[in-house]
Design an enzyme around this catalytic site. Sequence first.
Site, short mmCIF file in Angstrom:
data_model
loop_
_atom_site.label_atom_id
_atom_site.label_comp_id
_atom_site.label_asym_id
_atom_site.label_seq_id
_atom_site.Cartn_x
_atom_site.Cartn_y
_atom_site.Cartn_z
N ASP A 52 40.84 51.91 63.55
CA ASP A 52 40.31 50.80 64.33
C ASP A 52 41.36 50.02 65.11
O ASP A 52 41.09 48.95 65.64
CB ASP A 52 39.51 49.84 63.44
N ARG A 70 42.44 45.75 68.66
CA ARG A 70 41.63 45.88 67.43
C ARG A 70 40.17 46.01 67.85
O ARG A 70 39.64 45.17 68.58
CB ARG A 70 41.83 44.66 66.53
N ASP A 93 35.12 48.42 60.93
CA ASP A 93 36.26 48.50 60.02
C ASP A 93 36.32 49.91 59.46
O ASP A 93 35.34 50.42 58.91
CB ASP A 93 36.09 47.48 58.88
N THR A 94 37.48 50.57 59.61
CA THR A 94 37.66 51.92 59.07
C THR A 94 38.54 51.85 57.83
O THR A 94 39.29 50.89 57.65
CB THR A 94 38.32 52.84 60.12
N GLU A 132 41.63 52.19 55.28
CA GLU A 132 43.06 51.97 55.58
C GLU A 132 43.88 53.25 55.42
O GLU A 132 43.73 53.98 54.43
CB GLU A 132 43.62 50.89 54.65
N ARG A 186 46.32 40.09 68.34
CA ARG A 186 45.80 41.36 68.86
C ARG A 186 44.61 41.11 69.79
O ARG A 186 43.82 40.19 69.56
CB ARG A 186 45.36 42.26 67.70
#
Length: 357
Positions: free
Chosen positions: A146, A160, A165-166, A168, A210
């Site tokens: 992501d 971002r 949300d992917t 980690e 970001r």
Amino acid sequence: MSRGSNKNIGTAKILGFVFIIMIVLAIIQYFGLLIIAGGLGYWGYKRYQIGKAANQKSKSATVLFSLAGIFSVFFLINITVHKDETKVAAPTVAPVEQTVKTEQKAESVSANAAQTSPVVTTADPAKGTNQKNRLSITLIEGTDGDTFKALVKGKEEKIRLLLVDTPESVKQGTPVQPFAKEASDFTLKQLKKGNLKLELDISERDKYGRLLGYVWVGDKMLNEQLLEQGYARVAYVYQPNVKYVDHFEAIQTTAKKAGVGIWSLENYAQEDGFHEQVAKKTTAAANSENNHNSSSSHVKRSTPKKETVKPAPESTEYVFYKNCSEAKADGVAPLYEGEPGYRPKLDRDHDGVACER
């Protein structure tokens, strides 16, 4: 005082009452100030004529002329202010009407989308309406599923993806989570296709500096694709950046029902994040079952060996091997149960064959 003078005074009084009535009737309109000014001026002129006829200086005429002048000034000021307000207010009419039309159109599209499947084949409720708000970007390097670095308006920026949300893959102090590598590889593969656009929402940056946005690869949104493939979950939903949250949640529901990607591991992806420990337990249980099945088949295969290999009748003496290395050095490995030198301690998997490896 002469009869003519009395007659003029009576006329002036009548005119005075008439103009008072006019003042009351005209006061609700700004041009009433002009009528009042004219009436006071006329009344003052009449008082002046009366005073002149009597060879006297009329103070009331002076007062009336002064009041007429004051109302005239108010009239001019009122006209100027009204024109300024019209200039300021006029441009705001069109945008309000346009906003209402836009909202009605968006509601209509949303209603149509709700009647169809929420997968990517269903048109995004806001697709095609924000083409002008997209910035052309150039990929520099991928980070994880992501996040990536790109050139935006000639400046290197870390981007971002919003509302997704992917797992980690590069976070310091966090082990690589299940499907993290797949998500990262998928994102990089899509970004390398080029023709990238960044669509910003209301708040452009997070607390880390970001850029936040929705990334388009041609006519497809990367945020959506990650949800469809089961490589991401809907997360970090914070006002005011919630433009596509309902659409994303519909896509996630479909991926969850299909059990793809992160949704193939029960209770792995949850509202508070990814729980790799749950995934490990699920994987360990599956591996344990596979190992058990493999072990059972291995015993069945080794049984004939034990039946066919018989110890020699004369091999009744006691032989002791400290470990399998000694047995192998003596050239007797593997040792089968019942043979000299066989001990359960050397048979680690308890299948009746020691030092088989």
